[in-house]
Design a protein around this motif. Structure first.
Motif, mmCIF file in Angstrom:
data_model
loop_
_atom_site.group_PDB
_atom_site.id
_atom_site.type_symbol
_atom_site.label_atom_id
_atom_site.label_comp_id
_atom_site.label_asym_id
_atom_site.label_seq_id
_atom_site.Cartn_x
_atom_site.Cartn_y
_atom_site.Cartn_z
ATOM 1 N N TYR A 111 -9.744 -54.537 114.328
ATOM 2 C CA TYR A 111 -9.054 -53.727 115.487
ATOM 3 C C TYR A 111 -9.819 -52.417 115.425
ATOM 4 O O TYR A 111 -10.631 -52.123 114.626
ATOM 5 N N SER A 112 -9.553 -52.179 116.659
ATOM 6 C CA SER A 112 -9.964 -50.489 116.451
ATOM 7 C C SER A 112 -8.735 -50.378 115.669
ATOM 8 O O SER A 112 -7.874 -50.006 115.282
ATOM 9 N N MET A 113 -9.673 -48.427 115.967
ATOM 10 C CA MET A 113 -8.453 -47.268 114.798
ATOM 11 C C MET A 113 -7.200 -47.391 115.577
ATOM 12 O O MET A 113 -6.140 -47.159 115.275
ATOM 13 N N GLU A 114 -7.345 -46.738 116.636
ATOM 14 C CA GLU A 114 -6.137 -46.735 117.469
ATOM 15 C C GLU A 114 -5.093 -48.119 117.818
ATOM 16 O O GLU A 114 -4.027 -47.903 117.481
ATOM 17 N N MET A 115 -5.820 -49.166 117.181
ATOM 18 C CA MET A 115 -4.754 -50.229 117.406
ATOM 19 C C MET A 115 -4.095 -50.097 115.741
ATOM 20 O O MET A 115 -3.025 -50.330 115.812
ATOM 21 N N ALA A 116 -5.251 -49.588 114.842
ATOM 22 C CA ALA A 116 -4.436 -49.769 113.265
ATOM 23 C C ALA A 116 -3.310 -48.882 113.562
ATOM 24 O O ALA A 116 -2.077 -48.931 112.791
ATOM 25 N N GLU A 117 -3.508 -47.049 114.383
ATOM 26 C CA GLU A 117 -2.080 -46.563 114.587
ATOM 27 C C GLU A 117 -1.405 -47.372 114.606
ATOM 28 O O GLU A 117 -0.050 -46.863 114.256
ATOM 29 N N SER A 118 -1.091 -48.238 115.807
ATOM 30 C CA SER A 118 -0.183 -48.462 116.708
ATOM 31 C C SER A 118 0.679 -49.001 115.101
ATOM 32 O O SER A 118 1.687 -49.433 115.233
ATOM 33 N N PHE A 119 -0.244 -50.125 114.716
ATOM 34 C CA PHE A 119 0.185 -51.073 113.258
ATOM 35 C C PHE A 119 1.397 -49.811 112.226
ATOM 36 O O PHE A 119 2.273 -50.172 111.505
ATOM 37 N N LEU A 120 0.373 -48.964 112.426
ATOM 38 C CA LEU A 120 0.974 -48.625 110.548
ATOM 39 C C LEU A 120 2.130 -47.703 111.290
ATOM 40 O O LEU A 120 3.530 -47.544 110.772
ATOM 41 N N LYS A 121 2.690 -47.173 112.259
ATOM 42 C CA LYS A 121 3.526 -45.944 113.338
ATOM 43 C C LYS A 121 4.596 -47.193 113.138
ATOM 44 O O LYS A 121 5.319 -47.051 112.594
ATOM 45 N N MET A 122 4.714 -49.109 112.647
ATOM 46 C CA MET A 122 5.861 -49.665 112.386
ATOM 47 C C MET A 122 5.496 -50.073 111.292
ATOM 48 O O MET A 122 6.916 -50.908 110.742
ATOM 49 N N LEU A 180 -14.190 -51.442 111.727
ATOM 50 C CA LEU A 180 -13.178 -51.485 110.248
ATOM 51 C C LEU A 180 -13.649 -50.562 109.165
ATOM 52 O O LEU A 180 -12.582 -49.976 108.473
ATOM 53 N N LYS A 181 -15.203 -50.034 109.338
ATOM 54 C CA LYS A 181 -15.616 -49.391 108.245
ATOM 55 C C LYS A 181 -14.588 -47.745 108.984
ATOM 56 O O LYS A 181 -14.196 -47.151 108.044
ATOM 57 N N GLU A 182 -15.120 -47.129 109.884
ATOM 58 C CA GLU A 182 -14.234 -45.800 110.519
ATOM 59 C C GLU A 182 -12.515 -46.249 109.642
ATOM 60 O O GLU A 182 -12.124 -45.458 109.320
ATOM 61 N N VAL A 183 -11.985 -47.160 110.189
ATOM 62 C CA VAL A 183 -10.291 -47.559 110.500
ATOM 63 C C VAL A 183 -10.291 -47.578 108.193
ATOM 64 O O VAL A 183 -9.384 -46.624 107.583
ATOM 65 N N ALA A 184 -11.034 -48.210 107.407
ATOM 66 C CA ALA A 184 -10.762 -47.947 105.975
ATOM 67 C C ALA A 184 -11.550 -47.105 105.904
ATOM 68 O O ALA A 184 -11.044 -45.716 104.623
ATOM 69 N N ALA A 185 -12.052 -46.115 106.508
ATOM 70 C CA ALA A 185 -12.458 -44.246 106.238
ATOM 71 C C ALA A 185 -11.265 -43.225 106.444
ATOM 72 O O ALA A 185 -11.261 -42.680 105.614
#
Length: 266
Positions: free
Chosen positions: A163-174, A192-197
């Motif tokens: 998913y997107s960076m925004e979605m990654a942040e939602s999961f990370l917050k949890m 995914l590359k953006e998230v990994a970076a």
């Protein structure tokens, strides 16, 4: 890679793709510095097979759980069976569980996936184990079920993150980790590359999902944990750090998540 120890957080070595050379392949992993493998279940049958593999190999651990595409096999009796299997000494997670709307478009079937996802999250809470979450084309509902079940009280990983960076942040917050595999090496994996970076390094786990999703330059071949260095190298390149740093950090992250697993090497 030298002295750095690599932790494979998501493999399926019980898969028939490994029937021809399973023992040979597994015994070669340590020579390549892969010293921990979590063999991830996707059904009641593969839960049994994963635990059997973990019993045969000191460095392999198992999960217990049913993948969204297989939840029609679940029942109260099946949940009892899973509870029993989570009590095994080498069962370190509940998974892979979650939602998959890519393969399942029917609304009733999707509702059934959400029900058993919630039930297996409750099992994780009851047993104190982390969860391995499969989520495909179902980001909003995955997040909704996690919130409804107060999954911030459970540790876990969003496996094969797509998913997107925004979605990654939602999961990370949890408090969740993000599982990154071979897809990060694909040319078209921009999100995914953006998230990994960008996400904190202490929230990344290395995984292959083998025998699926082999990284470049082995795309299309049978995948195995031997290809983890390609994934670590790509993440390192995206972040401007060394592959050793990625391997070391992701190894520590995995031990943090799989709290039940001893850290000493055999």
């Amino acid at each position: 890679m030298g002295e750095v120890m690599i932790f494979e957080t998501h493999a399926h070595y019980e898969d028939k793709a490994f029937d021809g050379d399973r023992e040979e392949l597994l015994s070669s992993l340590k020579e390549k510095d892969i010293f921990r493998v979590v063999n991830v279940a996707s059904s009641l049958e593969t839960t049994e097979k994963s635990i059997a593999l973990a019993e045969q190999h000191a460095f392999i651990y198992a999960s217990a759980g049913v993948h969204p595409s297989d939840v029609s096999e679940l029942s109260e009796e099946g949940m009892e069976q899973l509870f029993h299997q989570t009590q095994h000494l080498k069962a370190v997670a509940v998974g892979e569980i979650g939602l998959d709307y890519y393969w399942e478009k029917d609304a009733d079937a999707q509702k059934e996936q959400r029900y058993w996802f919630a039930r297996q999250l409750q099992l994780a809470k009851e047993t104190g184990l982390p969860v391995i979450i499969h989520s495909r084309d179902a980001a909003a509902d995955t997040l909704r079920v996690l919130k409804e079940e107060h999954a911030e009280q459970i540790s876990g990983v969003i496996h094969c993150f797509s998913y997107s960076m925004e979605m990654a942040e939602s999961f990370l917050k949890m408090g969740f980790y993000i599982g990154i595999g071979g897809v990060v090496t694909f040319k078209n994996a921009k999100k995914l590359k953006e998230v990994a970076a960008k996400i904190p390094l202490e929230r990344i786990l290395l995984e292959t999902d083998c025998p699926y999703m082999a990284p470049e330059p082995h795309r299309g071949e049978r995948n195995s944990s031997l290809y983890l260095p390609f994934i670590a190298e790509k993440i390192a390149e995206l972040r401007g750090i060394s592959a050793e740093e990625v391997i070391e950090a992701t190894c520590q992250n995995a031990f943090r998540m799989y709290g039940k697993m001893p850290q000493l090497t055999e």
